[in-house]
Motif scaffolding. Structure first.
Motif, PDB file in Angstrom:
ATOM      1  N   ARG A  41       0.943  -1.301   0.150  1.00  0.00           N
ATOM      2  CA  ARG A  41      -0.164   0.036  -0.314  1.00  0.00           C
ATOM      3  C   ARG A  41       0.869   1.326  -0.167  1.00  0.00           C
ATOM      4  O   ARG A  41       2.038   0.732   0.260  1.00  0.00           O
ATOM      5  N   ARG A  84      -8.021  -0.702  -6.176  1.00  0.00           N
ATOM      6  CA  ARG A  84      -8.137   0.848  -5.825  1.00  0.00           C
ATOM      7  C   ARG A  84      -7.827   1.838  -6.709  1.00  0.00           C
ATOM      8  O   ARG A  84      -7.193   2.581  -7.355  1.00  0.00           O
ATOM      9  N   ASP A 232      -2.163  10.795  -2.185  1.00  0.00           N
ATOM     10  CA  ASP A 232      -2.203   9.829  -4.050  1.00  0.00           C
ATOM     11  C   ASP A 232      -2.550  10.524  -4.233  1.00  0.00           C
ATOM     12  O   ASP A 232      -2.662   9.137  -5.366  1.00  0.00           O
ATOM     13  N   ASN A 242      -5.657  12.312   0.203  1.00  0.00           N
ATOM     14  CA  ASN A 242      -4.686  11.422   1.100  1.00  0.00           C
ATOM     15  C   ASN A 242      -5.351  10.989   2.376  1.00  0.00           C
ATOM     16  O   ASN A 242      -6.652  10.512   2.330  1.00  0.00           O
ATOM     17  N   LYS A 243      -5.220   9.909   2.958  1.00  0.00           N
ATOM     18  CA  LYS A 243      -5.681   9.327   3.777  1.00  0.00           C
ATOM     19  C   LYS A 243      -6.852  10.174   4.115  1.00  0.00           C
ATOM     20  O   LYS A 243      -6.944  11.277   4.832  1.00  0.00           O
TER      21      LYS A 243
HETATM   22  O1  MRU Z   1      -4.397   3.379   2.425  1.00  0.00           O
HETATM   23  P1  MRU Z   1      -3.559   3.454   2.118  1.00  0.00           P
HETATM   24  O2  MRU Z   1      -2.296   2.698   3.495  1.00  0.00           O
HETATM   25  O3  MRU Z   1      -2.909   3.405   0.872  1.00  0.00           O
HETATM   26  O4  MRU Z   1      -3.228   4.750   2.049  1.00  0.00           O
HETATM   27  C1  MRU Z   1      -2.053   5.416   1.841  1.00  0.00           C
HETATM   28  C2  MRU Z   1      -1.541   6.860   2.084  1.00  0.00           C
HETATM   29  O5  MRU Z   1      -2.646   7.879   2.054  1.00  0.00           O
HETATM   30  C3  MRU Z   1       0.077   7.476   2.033  1.00  0.00           C
HETATM   31  O6  MRU Z   1      -0.028   8.685   3.435  1.00  0.00           O
HETATM   32  C4  MRU Z   1      -0.269   8.214   0.925  1.00  0.00           C
HETATM   33  O7  MRU Z   1       0.353   6.671  -0.307  1.00  0.00           O
HETATM   34  C5  MRU Z   1       1.356   8.540   0.499  1.00  0.00           C
HETATM   35  S1  MRU Z   1       3.001   7.494   0.738  1.00  0.00           S
HETATM   36  C6  MRU Z   1       4.096   7.963   0.106  1.00  0.00           C
END
Ligand code: MRU
Length: 340
Positions: A41, A84, A232, A242-243
């Motif tokens: 991920r 995803r 993202d 982002n998350k």
């Molecule tokens: O759902 P995830 O764990 O894939 O989400 C990841 C994030 O939100 C990260 O902050 C993002 O991908 C940046 S990774 C360098």
């Protein structure tokens, strides 16, 4: 992440920090599942894994010419791309792999398969260099004694090995700066407490975990003077997905006059999108919220909403740290220059 014996080996991130175990992927299905279930991920990491997934799809192909191979690669690309929806690095990497076939007119299938493998390795090694550069530019924003808050995991695990937001922190640490990092645990899947804390500890950085709902207090207490997260997908106007929870954090940072930075490579920008409202937001299984360590923690029959990402509007972002330097507002004009 490692390519060896014609297979892709991934550090299984669902098991960390309790177990350090590699998962082997031998097919397009394996890679698609690994991305969907978050064995791998983080935006750049899933892009790299997707590229090797295409290599595995090409390897299994019985195509006799370029067109047949292209058809099989497009089929693999569609399957991997369905894993995803939000991180654009996934689609960016799939596009690069497709272009290898579009740009090479030979019908020598074995040569084309070699070129696909070479491109996947190039994507991996370019990301290594990119992360180092992000680290260098990001660390210039960090001073001795800073308190830094980060969310989710934008570290080595989410990339080829050095990270984006964490690259800035790692680089500041390597430069001998004394810093203290607060990490949101990042509900529901705990990427902050499971992964970011694991990486920071291994790097010898002073690290403190907080629950996501403690960020306001930590900012009010003046423990943090800088917030850095990853992204993202970033739209052409600087709005950054982002998350989930990043948007709340950016609002809290604004309320406490603490600068909020996003760190991301150029592969995370989607310049076709004018603004963040156009970014597709992944909705994940409600059980990720309703079930904790195998036990249901929400009454049966109660609805659960589980969006995996949110979008931080560009007005809350002080700067975007890229491999080419820190981009500041006005984003539309300055991002256009970045991609010129
Ligand atoms: O759902 P995830 O764990 O894939 O989400 C990841 C994030 O939100 C990260 O902050 C993002 O991908 C940046 S990774 C360098």
């Amino acid at each position: 992440m490692e390519w060896r014996e014609d297979r892709l080996f991934l550090l299984d991130q669902t098991l960390l920090p309790r177990k350090v175990k590699m998962a082997a992927c031998s097919s397009v299905e394996d890679v698609t599942d690994a991305i969907r279930t978050m064995v791998v991920r983080g935006a750049p990491a899933i892009g790299i894994a997707a590229a090797f997934g295409i290599v595995l799809g090409a390897k299994a192909s019985t195509a006799r010419n370029r067109n047949e191979l292209l058809k099989d690669v497009l089929d693999a690309s569609e399957r991997i791309g369905s894993a995803r929806p939000t991180a654009v690095n996934l689609f960016w990497a799939l596009e690069r792999m497709k272009n290898v076939l579009l740009q090479n007119e030979t019908d020598n299938v074995s040569l084309l398969k070699d070129l696909l493998l070479k491109e996947a390795h190039t994507i991996l090694s370019e990301d290594r260099e990119t992360c180092r550069r992000i680290g260098l530019h990001g660390s210039a924003l960090i001073k001795e004694g800073d308190g830094i808050l980060t969310h989710c995991n934008a570290g080595g695990l989410a990339t080829s090995g050095y990270g984006t937001a964490l690259a800035a922190i790692f680089a500041a640490g390597e430069q001998g700066k004394n810093i203290k990092v607060y990490v949101d645990e990042t509900r529901p899947l705990l990427q902050g407490s499971r992964l970011t804390a694991w990486e920071l500890k291994a790097a010898g950085i002073d690290t403190t975990i907080i629950c996501d709902n403690m960020a306001g207090l930590v900012l009010k207490e003046g423990k943090v003077n800088l917030v850095i997260t990853g992204a993202d997908r970033i739209a052409g106007n600087g709005d950054a997905a982002n998350k989930i929870g990043t948007y709340s954090l950016a609002l809290l940072a604004e309320a406490h006059e603490v600068p909020f930075y996003v760190a991301a490579p150029r592969s995370t920008f989607d310049m076709k999108l004018q603004c963040g409202d156009q970014i597709p937001i992944e909705q994940r299984d409600p059980d990720e919220v309703a079930v904790f360590q195998g036990k249901r923690i929400v009454p049966e029959g109660v609805d659960v909403y589980n969006p995996a990402f949110d979008v931080t509007p560009h007005r809350l972002i002080r700067g975007i740290i890229t491999e080419k330097g820190v981009v500041t507002p006005p984003y539309e004009a300055n991002l256009a220059k970045l991609f010129d």
